[in-house]
Write a protein that holds these residues in place. Sequence first.
Motif, PDB file in Angstrom:
ATOM      1  N   VAL A 124      -7.320  -7.247  -4.115  1.00 38.85           N
ATOM      2  CA  VAL A 124      -6.882  -6.647  -2.857  1.00 38.85           C
ATOM      3  C   VAL A 124      -5.404  -6.269  -2.952  1.00 38.85           C
ATOM      4  N   CYS A 125      -4.592  -7.197  -3.439  1.00 40.94           N
ATOM      5  CA  CYS A 125      -3.153  -6.953  -3.546  1.00 40.94           C
ATOM      6  C   CYS A 125      -2.879  -5.771  -4.467  1.00 40.94           C
ATOM      7  N   ARG A 126      -3.543  -5.724  -5.599  1.00 39.68           N
ATOM      8  CA  ARG A 126      -3.344  -4.620  -6.535  1.00 39.68           C
ATOM      9  C   ARG A 126      -3.665  -3.275  -5.887  1.00 39.68           C
ATOM     10  N   ARG A 127      -4.761  -3.225  -5.132  1.00 42.60           N
ATOM     11  CA  ARG A 127      -5.181  -1.948  -4.525  1.00 42.60           C
ATOM     12  C   ARG A 127      -4.259  -1.513  -3.394  1.00 42.60           C
ATOM     13  N   GLU A 146      -1.441   1.744  -3.036  1.00 39.05           N
ATOM     14  CA  GLU A 146      -1.469   2.718  -1.945  1.00 39.05           C
ATOM     15  C   GLU A 146      -0.117   2.832  -1.244  1.00 39.05           C
ATOM     16  N   ARG A 147       0.502   1.680  -0.966  1.00 35.83           N
ATOM     17  CA  ARG A 147       1.801   1.671  -0.266  1.00 35.83           C
ATOM     18  C   ARG A 147       2.432   0.288  -0.428  1.00 35.83           C
ATOM     19  N   GLN A 186      -9.135  -2.118   6.149  1.00 40.93           N
ATOM     20  CA  GLN A 186      -8.251  -2.385   7.284  1.00 40.93           C
ATOM     21  C   GLN A 186      -6.815  -1.981   6.977  1.00 40.93           C
ATOM     22  N   PHE A 187      -6.390  -2.202   5.759  1.00 34.41           N
ATOM     23  CA  PHE A 187      -5.040  -1.810   5.364  1.00 34.41           C
ATOM     24  C   PHE A 187      -4.857  -0.306   5.518  1.00 34.41           C
TER      25      PHE A 187
END
Length: 232
Positions: free
Chosen positions: A69-72, A76-77, A46-47
């Motif tokens: 999730v936060c790390r990934r 990315e951005r 979704q991000f």
Amino acid sequence: MPVSGPAPRILVVEDEPVINQALTDRLRGSGYDVVQAWDGPGAVAQFAATAPDLVLLDVMLPGFDGHEVCRRIQAERPVPVLMLTARDDEADILVGLGVGADDYLTKPFRMRELVARVAALLRRVERAAELAARSATDLGDLRVDAASRRVWVTDTEVHLTPTEFDLLLCLAGNPGVVLTRESLYAEVWGWSGASGTRTVDSHVKALRAKIGADRVRTVHGVGYALEPGSGT
């Protein structure tokens, strides 16, 4: 209070459907554009698909947890992340800050406070340009360059999260001066709330681990000061 102008997009990641919907309804009622996810892989997807302006992220998720999730997504951005945790455990919180979370709330929390912290984090993004306008600061062997958002300790570059950098920049702008935890939270996070002072404490601990424990002096019951020319 509803937001004005184009509605910021918020990604709500929470595996409990009732809680996810309650958060979504409250944020939409406050004027935000909200998209939802219920597990780790879905959050990352979704991000990438919706490019949210902020992520509201539960720690305990199916698939993989909120820390991953936060790390990934931060890889990315860079994006503001407000983490929701059922554990008031400092070690767990420091893991979240280390992978790029900006703030956290411990369950159960008041919806009014959550909306206020969301608004404060979004305002903080707008203030980034003001912080970048500050000149470079040299404090002994510690150098902080606001424009490039880079930090060096004894000529070795140190990599900080966006929030750690903003906290250091605030302290470096007042070397040797004791700043209260409340004033730091208002300056760096953009919201005056006593319940956020533990967030300051956790970020200071993470910052000390990177720039040297003795550089940030604690004045118990008051706040913190950056000591020029010190460090371990």
